[in-house]
Design a protein around this motif. Sequence first.
Motif, mmCIF file in Angstrom:
data_model
loop_
_atom_site.group_PDB
_atom_site.id
_atom_site.type_symbol
_atom_site.label_atom_id
_atom_site.label_comp_id
_atom_site.label_asym_id
_atom_site.label_seq_id
_atom_site.Cartn_x
_atom_site.Cartn_y
_atom_site.Cartn_z
ATOM 1 N N TYR A 36 43.195 19.686 30.095
ATOM 2 C CA TYR A 36 41.965 19.330 31.553
ATOM 3 C C TYR A 36 41.461 18.342 32.371
ATOM 4 O O TYR A 36 40.893 18.864 33.072
ATOM 5 N N ALA A 37 42.224 17.552 32.532
ATOM 6 C CA ALA A 37 41.852 16.353 33.311
ATOM 7 C C ALA A 37 42.136 16.183 34.143
ATOM 8 O O ALA A 37 43.733 16.756 34.348
ATOM 9 N N GLU A 38 41.905 15.150 34.915
ATOM 10 C CA GLU A 38 42.580 15.492 36.559
ATOM 11 C C GLU A 38 42.540 13.971 36.377
ATOM 12 O O GLU A 38 41.171 13.061 37.032
ATOM 13 N N THR A 39 43.375 13.754 36.670
ATOM 14 C CA THR A 39 44.997 12.207 36.781
ATOM 15 C C THR A 39 44.497 11.728 38.380
ATOM 16 O O THR A 39 45.289 10.825 38.204
ATOM 17 N N THR A 71 45.061 25.488 39.922
ATOM 18 C CA THR A 71 44.294 24.063 39.781
ATOM 19 C C THR A 71 42.475 24.028 39.516
ATOM 20 O O THR A 71 41.825 25.019 39.084
ATOM 21 N N PRO A 72 42.149 22.638 38.973
ATOM 22 C CA PRO A 72 41.000 23.258 38.858
ATOM 23 C C PRO A 72 40.379 23.059 39.651
ATOM 24 O O PRO A 72 39.224 24.063 39.181
ATOM 25 N N GLU A 73 39.738 23.114 40.792
ATOM 26 C CA GLU A 73 39.454 23.717 41.400
ATOM 27 C C GLU A 73 39.086 24.978 41.906
ATOM 28 O O GLU A 73 37.948 26.066 41.354
ATOM 29 N N ASN A 76 34.821 15.034 37.818
ATOM 30 C CA ASN A 76 34.528 16.008 38.408
ATOM 31 C C ASN A 76 34.038 17.579 37.215
ATOM 32 O O ASN A 76 33.127 18.590 37.843
ATOM 33 N N TRP A 77 34.754 17.253 36.173
ATOM 34 C CA TRP A 77 33.968 18.917 35.056
ATOM 35 C C TRP A 77 32.182 17.791 35.151
ATOM 36 O O TRP A 77 31.259 19.231 35.296
ATOM 37 N N LEU A 125 29.056 20.676 28.209
ATOM 38 C CA LEU A 125 30.271 21.187 28.702
ATOM 39 C C LEU A 125 30.080 20.103 26.527
ATOM 40 O O LEU A 125 29.940 19.713 26.013
ATOM 41 N N ASP A 126 31.861 21.519 26.462
ATOM 42 C CA ASP A 126 32.550 20.603 25.245
ATOM 43 C C ASP A 126 33.268 20.319 24.975
ATOM 44 O O ASP A 126 33.930 20.889 26.187
#
Length: 417
Positions: free
Chosen positions: A96-99, A69-71, A116-117, A128-129
């Motif tokens: 790595y998008a959160e939709t 998960t992103p978290e 969120n990033w 961030l890149d």
Amino acid sequence: MSVKANFEAAKADYEKWGIDVEKALETLKKVPISIHCWQGDDVTGFEVNQRELSGGIDVTGNYPGKATTPEQLRMDLDKALSLIPGKHRINLHAIYAETDGVEVERDELKPEHFANWVKWAKENGLGLDFNPTLFSHEKAADGLTLAHPDEEIRKFWVDHCKVSRKIGEYFGKELGTPSLTNVWIPDGYKDIPSDRLTPRKRLKDALDEIFAEEIDEKYNLDAVESKVFGIGSESYVVGSHEFYLSYALQNNKLCLLDTGHYHPTETVSNKISSMLLFSEKLALHVSRPVRWDSDHVVILDDELKEIALEIVRNDALDRVIIGLDFFDASINRVAAWTIGTRNMIKSLLYALLIPNDKLKQLQDEGNFTERLALLEEFKTYPFGAIWDYYCEQMGVPVKETWLEEVKSYEQEVLLKR
């Protein structure tokens, strides 16, 4: 002896050669390394419709604790960053998008899918890149994307790259530091092609369309990345080094050099000085190829030191954007980040502690005996004592003590996933 006492003794050795150790450490603090997020989850990403890896990319191993998960991925990055001295950047791929559970195709991604990033990066003082993801997708199944002969498929990937640049711009505006948005494609052929020119013309036209909209370099920097061959493109890669070097120079884009993307006898360190003569900036993805682009964890080997030396002795720390790119699922993933990033930083410190001006002078004078003697003697100078002190001053574990923290994190967090 204490870390401080060892440092003072080592510092005296280096100062005999006019090396300002304190200045070297202050310089090192200001060099950010762009740490790739995809080591933490084996390049899986978080798309609702997750695809199998493709495009010549493979991750071997099944070490427990992979982020799903992103978290979890951000938690693991937090842990790694706590073990790495300095303030750095995080490099993201579009996957790595959160939709929020909604399937969003890659050509329809928006900045909001990375909010969120950005929030996390702000909290941690990170830049961030970004990278469009032109692999692991049914529209790249035959190994072609921006060079595809099908206009609709080509348009899909062009639009994906366009929205990716807008996401990079969003990062730059929100975080106050320009995002490097890097385009790499897997396009090529397994066997000898009958037409090398036309696919490259299609790629050139696609890139022209992608970059047609001007984006302020205060927010976004565009880069293009070459490759010599890949799995499924052993005989011909559309985006070769010559292609992208020429394109970057003609169109004022950054040329990104991946250390695993060349013939085994080529070295990226040997390319840096030539490119700095003709480009204001260039970018790196530092990996460790073992016989091919295998993306092993970066170690402190001769080529890594030579890359750092080329950057430092040519006064190019502000002209070379350093990123990492490796993925190993056979070892603890947090450890992989820690080992690789600490080694990249170590190599820069090593280069900062070499009497580069003296060595240049000896070369110009033709005094190759003394030059070689000094180069060899400095290999065993007490560089490690300076590194330990730097880690202590930056509030991260000294020597191998970081490994105990990773072991504890594995027991308390990773093995419970």
